[in-house]
Design an enzyme around this catalytic site. Sequence first.
Site, short mmCIF file in Angstrom:
data_model
loop_
_atom_site.label_atom_id
_atom_site.label_comp_id
_atom_site.label_asym_id
_atom_site.label_seq_id
_atom_site.Cartn_x
_atom_site.Cartn_y
_atom_site.Cartn_z
N ASN A 256 -8.63 15.31 18.82
CA ASN A 256 -7.18 14.67 18.93
C ASN A 256 -6.12 15.63 19.58
OD1 ASN A 256 -8.42 12.43 18.52
ND2 ASN A 256 -7.61 12.12 16.26
N ARG B 167 -8.32 6.15 24.59
CA ARG B 167 -7.03 5.85 24.56
C ARG B 167 -6.10 6.81 25.27
NH1 ARG B 167 -5.26 1.59 22.29
NH2 ARG B 167 -3.26 2.51 21.35
N CYS C 271 -11.23 3.12 19.46
CA CYS C 271 -11.91 2.56 18.22
C CYS C 271 -11.07 1.10 18.16
CB CYS C 271 -11.83 3.28 17.42
SG CYS C 271 -12.78 4.75 17.25
N VAL D 115 -1.78 3.22 7.77
CA VAL D 115 -1.77 3.46 9.18
C VAL D 115 -2.21 2.36 10.07
CG1 VAL D 115 -2.02 5.30 10.83
CG2 VAL D 115 -1.75 5.99 8.55
N1 EPU Z 1 1.49 1.79 17.09
C1 EPU Z 1 2.24 0.84 17.63
N2 EPU Z 1 2.51 0.70 18.98
C2 EPU Z 1 2.35 1.88 19.54
C3 EPU Z 1 1.78 3.07 19.13
C4 EPU Z 1 1.31 2.84 17.85
O1 EPU Z 1 2.61 -0.48 16.86
O2 EPU Z 1 2.95 1.78 20.83
C5 EPU Z 1 1.06 1.72 15.77
C6 EPU Z 1 -0.52 1.69 15.66
O3 EPU Z 1 -1.14 0.27 15.80
C7 EPU Z 1 -1.01 2.25 14.16
C8 EPU Z 1 0.05 3.18 13.98
O4 EPU Z 1 1.15 2.94 14.97
O5 EPU Z 1 -0.89 1.14 13.23
C9 EPU Z 1 -0.42 4.50 14.35
O6 EPU Z 1 -1.04 4.73 15.52
P1 EPU Z 1 -0.74 6.28 16.44
O7 EPU Z 1 0.01 5.85 17.60
O8 EPU Z 1 -0.30 7.16 15.47
O9 EPU Z 1 -2.21 6.45 16.68
P2 EPU Z 1 -2.88 7.03 18.05
O10 EPU Z 1 -2.07 8.00 18.66
O11 EPU Z 1 -3.48 5.81 18.68
C10 EPU Z 1 -4.11 8.95 17.09
C11 EPU Z 1 -5.64 9.43 16.76
C12 EPU Z 1 -6.27 8.57 15.80
C13 EPU Z 1 -5.49 8.76 14.61
C14 EPU Z 1 -4.15 8.31 14.65
C15 EPU Z 1 -3.26 8.69 13.48
C16 EPU Z 1 -5.99 10.18 19.14
C17 EPU Z 1 -6.65 9.97 20.40
N3 EPU Z 1 -6.13 9.41 18.15
O12 EPU Z 1 -4.26 7.61 17.26
O13 EPU Z 1 -7.46 9.12 15.84
O14 EPU Z 1 -6.27 7.59 13.69
O15 EPU Z 1 -3.61 9.26 15.81
O16 EPU Z 1 -3.47 9.87 12.83
O17 EPU Z 1 -5.27 11.24 18.93
C18 EPU Z 1 -9.96 8.77 15.69
O18 EPU Z 1 -10.07 10.12 16.06
O19 EPU Z 1 -11.23 8.16 15.30
C19 EPU Z 1 -8.69 8.15 15.78
C20 EPU Z 1 -8.68 6.88 15.61
#
Ligand code: EPU
Length: 451
Positions: A25, A98, A122, A346
């Site tokens: 990540n 993503r 995912c 989360v």
């Molecule tokens: N959210 C929104 N709107 C947005 C963006 C996020 O409502 O525009 C919500 C999401 O639906 C979720 C929460 O905010 O409920 C947190 O999402 P976040 O944006 O922090 O997650 P992400 O950036 O999509 C990354 C990691 C994930 C990890 C999360 C939390 C990457 C590629 N993915 O996802 O990793 O779970 O941060 O730490 O960096 C994994 O590695 O398996 C994975 C899913």
Amino acid sequence: MTEDVLVVHGGTPLEGRIRVRGAKNLVSKAMVAALLGDTPSRLYDVPKIRDVEVVRGLLGLHGVKVTDGDEDGELVFDPANVESASTDQINVHAGSSRIPILFCGPLLHRLGHAFIPDLGGCHIGPRPIDFHLQALREFGATVEKRPEGLHLSAPNGLHGTKFALPYPSVGATEQVLLTAVMADGVTELRNAAVEPEIIDLICILQKMGAIIKVHTDRVIEIQGVPKLHGYTHRPIPDRIEAASWAAAALATRGHVEVLGAQQADMMTFLNIFRSVGGEYEVTDTRPPKLGDPGQEGGIRFWHPGGELNAVALETDVHPGFMTDWQQPLVVALTQARGLSIVHETVYEQRLGYTEALNKMGANIQVYRDCLGGTPCRFGRRNFKHSAVIAGPSKLHAADLVIPDLRAGFSHLIAALAAEGTSRVYGVDLINRGYEDFEAKLADLGAHVERP
Ligand code: EPU
């Protein structure tokens, strides 16, 4: 072609030593950041995982020359000829990750427009991108949603802005960083995520010439600069993978040393690991000296024998207990005496995998209430996001289908901990985030085979 199934003969403790490389990540975002430089960037310790391949492909389509460096895991990015790619070419990567959403800011800076395909990643809830789009519009981008994907442009350039995230989203914080560094003027982001992977991305951007201040209370201030150059960087190790192997050691009553694992990034995990009854020892790196080859540090995790303890935990943004640590650890919690409580704050739908564990003999109930901790935003929205795990349960073998990356690894751990032979379908999904996991399983003495 081999069938996408792994046959797991469970019941043997995992024992041995494996190594984790750069965090999935962070690495994928560092690769996107290379687009912003006007000279080549060099990234070390890049794991061979699917997400890296997807980003490498997308960078290639946009004219960034990506080559392997001399060291194993070293990639070099030459962004001298950044160019537009056709939507058809880009769409080949639709649904695979993503990360493409993070190309918006860098492509807008380099080309004035961007096309982003349908995202993947995912299936752990709806995973909207509203914060990303809102942020980009704040910078002055126009965003048009079409059936084939998102078309963005910035006819008047991108300008610094003051903006607060509704929730400290990791991706949206990265979006703001990758856009603000070269936007005209100062950006102030409030309620930002401050995960170690984000701080490492900030380090990379700072190496490239950016000016970024991380204030207290989740405020990040970025002073835009007109030009950035390439970076050389060795990323932080993958703390999710490290914790996954730690949970596997505990669930199988084994002993696993994870070279590269870093205590500072895993403190919250280590506290819970110890409360559950697992033991660990941090081994520091000894640099090589004359007559001494030195030794790479890491963390040794083991089950000390006897019973494990039930715990209550809540997933949260950093410095809380990571949501990605939850699924692997829950398998170990099925072996703890008493009632453990897990409150997932989360993602709204990240407990579906517990059904498979129940099929194997676990006793896990999921609830819509916010159990065991502070009320979160999902309680009011009626999502099943709390789990009560009653243990210890004897796990038995089953046929399992992997639903997503982290749940997939937890299925694998459960199959390794269970008595008997399980068939785990869809294991290739694990390659998205765990480098060489089958070779590592072999190194740890697991009895697994492809049919
Ligand atoms: N959210 C929104 N709107 C947005 C963006 C996020 O409502 O525009 C919500 C999401 O639906 C979720 C929460 O905010 O409920 C947190 O999402 P976040 O944006 O922090 O997650 P992400 O950036 O999509 C990354 C990691 C994930 C990890 C999360 C939390 C990457 C590629 N993915 O996802 O990793 O779970 O941060 O730490 O960096 C994994 O590695 O398996 C994975 C899913």
